[in-house]
Write a protein that holds these residues in place. Structure first.
Motif, PDB file in Angstrom:
ATOM      1  N   CYS A 169      -9.321  -1.305  -7.747  1.00  0.00           N
ATOM      2  CA  CYS A 169      -8.653  -1.766  -9.250  1.00  0.00           C
ATOM      3  C   CYS A 169      -7.250  -2.343  -8.837  1.00  0.00           C
ATOM      4  CB  CYS A 169      -8.787  -0.746 -10.212  1.00  0.00           C
ATOM      5  SG  CYS A 169     -10.853  -0.363 -10.721  1.00  0.00           S
ATOM      6  N   LEU A 209     -14.177  -5.801 -12.276  1.00  0.00           N
ATOM      7  CA  LEU A 209     -13.033  -6.525 -12.511  1.00  0.00           C
ATOM      8  C   LEU A 209     -13.131  -8.021 -12.395  1.00  0.00           C
ATOM      9  CD1 LEU A 209     -10.100  -4.307 -11.293  1.00  0.00           C
ATOM     10  CD2 LEU A 209     -11.031  -4.352 -13.871  1.00  0.00           C
ATOM     11  N   PHE A 263      -5.633  -6.056  -9.577  1.00  0.00           N
ATOM     12  CA  PHE A 263      -4.412  -6.057 -10.483  1.00  0.00           C
ATOM     13  C   PHE A 263      -3.300  -6.486  -9.912  1.00  0.00           C
ATOM     14  CE2 PHE A 263      -6.805  -2.932 -13.505  1.00  0.00           C
ATOM     15  CZ  PHE A 263      -7.041  -4.001 -14.596  1.00  0.00           C
ATOM     16  N   ARG A 321      -3.625 -10.404  -9.235  1.00  0.00           N
ATOM     17  CA  ARG A 321      -3.558 -11.046 -10.729  1.00  0.00           C
ATOM     18  C   ARG A 321      -2.129 -11.183 -11.258  1.00  0.00           C
ATOM     19  NH1 ARG A 321      -9.180  -9.028 -13.650  1.00  0.00           N
ATOM     20  NH2 ARG A 321     -10.565  -9.972 -12.075  1.00  0.00           N
TER      21      ARG A 321
END
Length: 263
Positions: free
Chosen positions: A187, A258, A191, A194
């Motif tokens: 995760c 995700l 992230f 991004r």
């Protein structure tokens, strides 16, 4: 001190001390056959006869015959295994000191208690954890920003390790910890890309995988199979493969939840 100088109670305590040393070695990742050899060397140094030691990943059995003809047998269950090379080195020094000096049983017990109370320094351990992820992320094709992102991702994973791993590890739930750590790593890697902290999520994930993968258990399992220690070798191999599946599952669930995007 020699076996001829030991009372019945001291012989029993002597076996307990050997079991403590050998079980801690197995918990720290030592090979079963090496643990057996160390136990036999200690017993031989004190002059015991008909010595027998059998170790596997989950149990150690030891038996001796004292000079007065009495036989002593004890066993201990090993509830958890991991990798702690620092502890292995300290335990090896204790074993060599016992073989060379033959200290009294009470002195052996004091050395074991001191080792059990010893705690690794967090800072060197944390830096090793973080920079392992950094260098592997770059080694497998990532850029410097992927390495930095791997460090940032590794920090909370190491925190999770400090918070949960001892409890889960001791209750034989290492599988759960590995899955949680892999899921968190996946995760955070996605992230970080991004948010622009890294450029290649797959390279960041590889860096995290390399600090979680049970490499020593896998290698020891193969070696023990070559030594014809079938039970222990198979146990370690199966454990390593199950943990590898947990790592893959953790990262896989993170990617699915995700939305993928391993750019």
């Amino acid at each position: 001190m020699k076996a001829t100088d030991m009372s019945h109670a001291e012989c029993e305590l002597f076996l307990e001390c050997i079991l403590d040393i050998t079980s801690m070695m197995l918990e720290a990742g030592n090979e079963a056959q090496r643990v057996e050899r160390i136990a036999l060397h200690i017993m031989d140094a004190y002059g015991f006869t008909l010595c027998c030691a059998y170790a596997m990943s989950a149990k150690v059995d030891i038996s001796i015959k004292a000079p007065d003809g009495c036989h002593y047998t004890q066993s201990v269950r090993v509830l958890s295994t991991g990798t702690d090379l620092g502890r292995l080195e300290r335990l090896a020094r204790i074993a060599y000191k016992i073989c060379d000096d033959q200290p009294a049983v009470d002195e052996i017990r004091r050395m074991i208690v001191a080792e059990r109370r010893h705690k690794n320094k967090i800072l060197p351990e944390m830096l090793g954890f973080l920079f392992t992820a950094f260098f592997y992320a770059i080694f497998f094709g990532g850029d410097i920003w992927d390495g930095i992102a791997a460090i940032l991702v590794s920090a909370p994973v190491y925190g999770l390790n400090l918070a949960l791993n001892r409890q889960l590890h001791n209750s034989q739930s290492r599988l759960l910890f590995t899955f949680l750590a892999s899921f968190l790593s996946g995760c955070l890697a996605l992230f970080s890309v991004r948010l622009g902290l890294g450029h290649h999520a797959d390279k960041i994930m590889i860096g995290e995988i390399m600090v979680l993968i049970p490499g020593l258990s896998l290698v020891n399992g193969v070696r023990e199979l070559f030594y014809r220690d079938i039970v222990t070798g198979t146990y370690r191999l199966v454990e390593a493969l199950i943990l590898a599946v947990a790592i893959a599952a953790g990262f896989g669930v993170a990617i699915i939840l995700l939305g993928g995007g391993l750019a």
